[in-house]
Design a protein around this motif. Structure first.
Motif, PDB file in Angstrom:
ATOM      1  N   ALA A 340       0.833  -1.211   0.000  1.00  0.00           N
ATOM      2  CA  ALA A 340       0.000   0.000   0.000  1.00  0.00           C
ATOM      3  C   ALA A 340       0.861   1.252   0.000  1.00  0.00           C
ATOM      4  CB  ALA A 340      -0.928  -0.008   1.216  1.00  0.00           C
ATOM      5  N   LEU A 341       1.987   1.220   0.718  1.00  0.00           N
ATOM      6  CA  LEU A 341       2.881   2.374   0.758  1.00  0.00           C
ATOM      7  C   LEU A 341       3.498   2.653  -0.605  1.00  0.00           C
ATOM      8  CD1 LEU A 341       4.967   2.231   4.070  1.00  0.00           C
ATOM      9  CD2 LEU A 341       3.639   4.161   3.213  1.00  0.00           C
ATOM     10  N   ALA A 342       4.011   1.617  -1.250  1.00  0.00           N
ATOM     11  CA  ALA A 342       4.658   1.801  -2.556  1.00  0.00           C
ATOM     12  C   ALA A 342       3.687   2.364  -3.573  1.00  0.00           C
ATOM     13  CB  ALA A 342       5.238   0.469  -3.035  1.00  0.00           C
ATOM     14  N   ALA A 586      11.336   2.528   5.265  1.00  0.00           N
ATOM     15  CA  ALA A 586      12.578   2.295   4.511  1.00  0.00           C
ATOM     16  C   ALA A 586      13.778   2.215   5.459  1.00  0.00           C
ATOM     17  CB  ALA A 586      12.790   3.408   3.489  1.00  0.00           C
ATOM     18  N   ALA A 587      13.834   3.115   6.442  1.00  0.00           N
ATOM     19  CA  ALA A 587      14.932   3.092   7.407  1.00  0.00           C
ATOM     20  C   ALA A 587      14.874   1.847   8.288  1.00  0.00           C
ATOM     21  CB  ALA A 587      14.900   4.352   8.271  1.00  0.00           C
ATOM     22  N   ALA A 613      19.911  -2.726  -0.611  1.00  0.00           N
ATOM     23  CA  ALA A 613      18.916  -2.990   0.428  1.00  0.00           C
ATOM     24  C   ALA A 613      17.646  -2.176   0.198  1.00  0.00           C
ATOM     25  CB  ALA A 613      19.504  -2.671   1.801  1.00  0.00           C
ATOM     26  N   LEU A 614      17.808  -0.912  -0.165  1.00  0.00           N
ATOM     27  CA  LEU A 614      16.641  -0.060  -0.405  1.00  0.00           C
ATOM     28  C   LEU A 614      15.877  -0.509  -1.642  1.00  0.00           C
ATOM     29  CD1 LEU A 614      18.163   3.428   0.465  1.00  0.00           C
ATOM     30  CD2 LEU A 614      16.573   2.073   1.842  1.00  0.00           C
ATOM     31  N   LYS A 615      16.607  -0.925  -2.670  1.00  0.00           N
ATOM     32  CA  LYS A 615      15.947  -1.417  -3.880  1.00  0.00           C
ATOM     33  C   LYS A 615      15.119  -2.658  -3.573  1.00  0.00           C
ATOM     34  CE  LYS A 615      16.840  -2.854  -8.656  1.00  0.00           C
ATOM     35  NZ  LYS A 615      17.896  -3.084  -9.688  1.00  0.00           N
ATOM     36  N   ALA A 616      15.643  -3.534  -2.711  1.00  0.00           N
ATOM     37  CA  ALA A 616      14.946  -4.768  -2.357  1.00  0.00           C
ATOM     38  C   ALA A 616      13.729  -4.523  -1.475  1.00  0.00           C
ATOM     39  CB  ALA A 616      15.912  -5.714  -1.647  1.00  0.00           C
ATOM     40  N   SER A 617      13.612  -3.323  -0.901  1.00  0.00           N
ATOM     41  CA  SER A 617      12.495  -3.050   0.012  1.00  0.00           C
ATOM     42  C   SER A 617      11.144  -3.027  -0.683  1.00  0.00           C
ATOM     43  CB  SER A 617      12.717  -1.702   0.714  1.00  0.00           C
ATOM     44  OG  SER A 617      12.530  -0.617  -0.200  1.00  0.00           O
ATOM     45  N   ASP A 620       9.331   3.060  -3.110  1.00  0.00           N
ATOM     46  CA  ASP A 620       9.786   4.022  -4.108  1.00  0.00           C
ATOM     47  C   ASP A 620      10.822   4.945  -3.479  1.00  0.00           C
ATOM     48  OD1 ASP A 620      10.124   5.711  -6.241  1.00  0.00           O
ATOM     49  OD2 ASP A 620       8.158   6.667  -6.067  1.00  0.00           O
ATOM     50  N   VAL A 621      12.017   4.396  -3.208  1.00  0.00           N
ATOM     51  CA  VAL A 621      13.029   5.157  -2.476  1.00  0.00           C
ATOM     52  C   VAL A 621      13.668   6.251  -3.330  1.00  0.00           C
ATOM     53  CG1 VAL A 621      13.541   3.329  -0.825  1.00  0.00           C
ATOM     54  CG2 VAL A 621      14.738   3.377  -3.018  1.00  0.00           C
ATOM     55  N   ALA A 622      13.480   6.225  -4.635  1.00  0.00           N
ATOM     56  CA  ALA A 622      13.996   7.308  -5.471  1.00  0.00           C
ATOM     57  C   ALA A 622      13.309   8.622  -5.124  1.00  0.00           C
ATOM     58  CB  ALA A 622      13.781   6.985  -6.950  1.00  0.00           C
ATOM     59  N   HIS A 623      12.036   8.549  -4.774  1.00  0.00           N
ATOM     60  CA  HIS A 623      11.299   9.747  -4.367  1.00  0.00           C
ATOM     61  C   HIS A 623      11.246   9.901  -2.852  1.00  0.00           C
ATOM     62  CE1 HIS A 623       9.488   9.299  -8.499  1.00  0.00           C
ATOM     63  NE2 HIS A 623       9.778  10.589  -8.471  1.00  0.00           N
ATOM     64  N   VAL A 624      11.253   8.778  -2.145  1.00  0.00           N
ATOM     65  CA  VAL A 624      11.111   8.797  -0.683  1.00  0.00           C
ATOM     66  C   VAL A 624      12.291   8.044  -0.071  1.00  0.00           C
ATOM     67  CG1 VAL A 624       9.597   8.299   1.269  1.00  0.00           C
ATOM     68  CG2 VAL A 624       8.604   8.804  -0.982  1.00  0.00           C
ATOM     69  N   PRO A 625      13.430   8.714   0.102  1.00  0.00           N
ATOM     70  CA  PRO A 625      14.597   8.061   0.701  1.00  0.00           C
ATOM     71  C   PRO A 625      14.356   7.783   2.184  1.00  0.00           C
ATOM     72  CG  PRO A 625      15.005  10.395   0.432  1.00  0.00           C
ATOM     73  CD  PRO A 625      13.684  10.124  -0.236  1.00  0.00           C
ATOM     74  N   PRO A 626      15.192   6.957   2.786  1.00  0.00           N
ATOM     75  CA  PRO A 626      14.986   6.637   4.202  1.00  0.00           C
ATOM     76  C   PRO A 626      15.152   7.861   5.092  1.00  0.00           C
ATOM     77  CG  PRO A 626      17.106   5.840   3.457  1.00  0.00           C
ATOM     78  CD  PRO A 626      16.372   6.285   2.232  1.00  0.00           C
TER      79      PRO A 626
END
Length: 713
Positions: A340-342, A586-587, A613-617, A620-626
């Protein structure tokens, strides 16, 4: 966040290999106290609160050394007692041991966190390994363990009270988990690892504090600060003047998180990008403040420690005594939110890009732009922003008529400002807390403003712990990092700041309302995935209508916050959750990835491991980093939350589920407050966490109320 720098008594349970002799600390009635002697006896001030008017930087080193020496002697006496072990001469004696060390370490930890300097940092670097060695040699003391094991093995026949059985069981389990059953050779290895980790954790904190200070953004001309309020511009000018920069320069200090508060207001995109970049790379410049090499060393040492103790990885070791029990349960919990978050993150990013284009922008939104454009979108959707809210949030009013008012409604507590007690910095305010029957309960210290010599974030800890055995009442403090107004400006805080005040005071209540005999199970001496439950739960009362109406008043006119503004805030409560929750999850997943490494598999490149690790989560860490990048993740590399950052999410689940129970049973009533006090706040770790929770609600917690509150269901 609860402070964890001060070592709890439960962590200091054994003797250190002999130290060099420490001279006796002279005390006479006619001469000034020798350095360190201020801590030899309990303070004579009310509640045994520290006398900061007499404490000097030069006191800490000798007092810590003497405290370690005394603790060592006391532990040796317990371990070598020729009498057969009893609960009184072994377990209760351990609970009483180390009182001088506790006194000095409580103050020292507070100052190195909130008001440090080069002298204190040097003492910290020197003594941290000594304290770790003390803890290790208690845990690994064969004679002491033999006495505890003898009691544990016959516990059913000892006729112990429930709290005594709990203390005995926890001490036995702790010693086993910390190596009591290892061979002599492996115990030596473990001591070496723990000493190295202690040094690295202290150095990490110091490097990060220095790096965060040095990475503050310096700009020239007010135009670069377009969008900030007059008060914020004045604060940036003062920050520059304090650093002795030329006229016309302005400084935006960094807070410890990835996002910076000013990014929501800055109109100048170049300034936004520069500010974000400063924060993102603060600990990755390859110089004195680069933390990456020590992170790799810490990860490898923790994995090896877990292997020695029979665990497959450090996460399995760290979570084995938590409410979640296993890292698999923690990851499963977090993964319930990922789909749901992604989806929400991608949807929100598309909506922000549409807004950028509509406003003439020729770029795709980046993390540096997110807060600014989400603020515009929130204004567009709900027609309000922080500038409308802040005039109703004067900090003292929020504290006294909001935070304290809620505590009075729920628990019957009353608060009186004390101006007769010395403090460690002029920013600090002290309150005496009285119980519902009028009796003296606690002291509360409040230190709100950001300083360059204060570590980032917000936390709670104790100067004095509650203990029936010791006859002590709690002295509790909250420390935060709100933007201090320039001289002559009102002390206004943001909506998020006010929420943090309620959060940290939830920790304070956990400490102040503790009602336990033994200090090792009192107050906030609980698991990481339980200790944040009272604090997050307390946030709910900020928006309780009677509470909000009592403190949300205009600082100039006293007019209440308009009902239409309150309605807008309520409607916007789930706005931007894709970022707000996504950065935290993400963190949390990043932390668990780092600490799920088996021994011998530590990576060589911090950034490459983080990216994978972030990619495997699945987020959408490109827009929302940890919320915290690996290189400045103080919680896990220098703050005691290694493999435990998931605890904030886990306890949020408890928070929302418990609040749902309150709503289902009449809401904010004294009766409900008393039940929460009796089953949770007073209990510390007197019982199993799941049992305590069921004693409150009559059921196991569900994630459903949390998902609904976050707008994900």
């Amino acid at each position: 966040m609860q402070s964890i720098k001060t070592l709890p008594l439960a962590a200091l349970v054994c003797a250190l290999s002999p130290l060099a002799a420490v001279p006796a600390l002279a005390q006479t009635s006619t001469a000034p106290l020798a350095d360190g002697a201020i801590f030899a006896q309990a303070s004579t001030l009310p509640f045994q609160t520290p006398d900061f008017s007499k404490i000097k930087d030069s006191d800490f080193r000798p007092a810590l050394l003497e405290g370690i020496k005394q603790k060592q002697a006391e532990i040796d006496g317990i371990a070598n007692n020729p009498e057969a072990p009893t609960f009184a001469n072994t377990i209760e004696a351990l609970e009483r041991s180390g009182q001088m060390l506790d006194r000095v370490n409580a103050v020292f930890s507070a100052l190195t966190g909130a008001n440090t300097n080069d002298t204190l940092d040097a003492v910290d670097a020197e003594t941290a390994p000594m304290l770790t060695a003390l803890s290790d040699s208690i845990t690994l003391n064969d004679k002491l363990f033999a006495r505890i094991k003898a009691l544990y093995d016959q516990r059913a026949a000892l006729n112990l009270a429930p709290d005594q059985l709990q203390v005995l069981t926890l001490r036995y389990d702790s010693m086993v988990r910390n190596g009591a059953l290892l061979s002599a050779a492996d115990k030596a290895k473990l001591k070496d690892i723990n000493g190295k980790l202690s040094t690295l954790e202290t150095q990490f904190g110091q490097k990060l504090t220095a790096g965060t200070k040095d990475a503050a953004l310096v700009v020239t001309g007010k135009g670069a600060l377009s969008g900030l309020s007059e008060a914020e511009v004045a604060a940036a000018a003062k920050a520059a003047a304090d650093r002795k920069l030329p006229a016309g320069r302005f400084v935006i200090p960094l807070q410890n998180t990835t996002q910076q508060p000013q990014l929501s207001s800055l109109k100048n995109r170049a300034t936004r990008q520069a500010l974000f970049a400063k924060g993102w790379t603060r600990s990755e410049q390859g110089g004195a403040n680069d933390t990456r090499a020590m992170i790799l060393e810490q990860a490898a040492l923790r994995a090896e420690k877990a292997r020695l103790l029979g665990f497959k990885d450090y996460a399995s070791l760290a979570i084995s005594n938590q409410m979640a029990k296993t890292p698999e349960n923690a990851v499963k919990f977090l993964n319930q939110m990922v789909p749901a978050l992604a989806a929400a993150q991608k949807r929100d990013a598309a909506e922000l890009n549409k807004l950028v284009k509509a406003r003439g922008g020729k770029f795709a939104v980046t993390p540096a732009d997110w807060d600014y454009y989400s603020g515009l979108l929130r204004q567009q959707k709900y027609a309000f922003d922080d500038s409308q809210v802040k005039p109703y949030l004067e900090i003292t009013n929020v504290l006294e008529n909001g935070v304290f008012f809620a505590a009075n409604k729920l628990y019957g507590l009353t608060f009186t400002k004390r101006t007769d007690l010395p403090v460690y910095h002029p920013d600090v305010t002290v309150y005496q807390v009285n119980d519902q029957d009028g009796s003296e309960l606690a002291l509360f210290y409040f230190d709100p403003w950001k300083r360059d010599n204060k570590r980032g974030g917000a936390w709670m800890s104790n100067f004095v712990d509650q203990s029936g055995l010791m006859g002590t009442k709690p002295v509790v403090y909250n420390v935060s990092n709100y933007a201090k107004p320039a001289p002559g400006q009102p002390a206004l805080v943001t909506w998020d700041d006010a929420n943090t005040m309620f959060h940290e005071f939830g920790h304070a209540l956990h400490g102040m309302l503790s009602n336990q005999r033994y200090p090792s199970i009192a107050g906030t001496n609980t698991a990481r995935d339980f200790v944040e439950f009272p604090s997050q739960f307390n946030e709910n009362w900020m928006t309780e209508p009677t509470v909000l109406a009592n403190f949300a008043k205009h600082y100039q006119t006293g007019a209440p916050m308009p009902s239409e503004l309150v309605a807008k805030i309520e409607k916007a409560a789930t706005f931007n959750q894709a970022y707000a929750l996504g950065e935290v999850v993400a963190a949390q997943l990043l932390d668990l990835k780092w600490h799920s490494l088996p021994a011998g598999t530590a990576p060589r490149d911090v950034n490459a491991f983080e990216n994978a690790a972030l990619k495997a989560s699945g987020l959408d860490v490109a827009h929302v980093p940890p919320r915290y990048r690996t290189s400045y993740f103080r919680h896990i590399w220098g703050g005691g939350y290694a493999a435990a950052y998931y605890a904030y999410g886990w306890t949020e689940m408890l928070d929302h589920d418990a609040y749902q129970w309150f709503k289902d049973n009449g809401g904010m009533t004294r009766a409900n407050g008393q039940k929460f006090r009796d089953t949770v706040l007073s209990q510390g770790h007197a019982a199993d966490y799941a049992t305590m929770y069921r004693n409150l609600t009559g059921r196991d917690p569900s994630i459903e109320p949390m998902l609904k509150a976050r707008g994900l269901k």
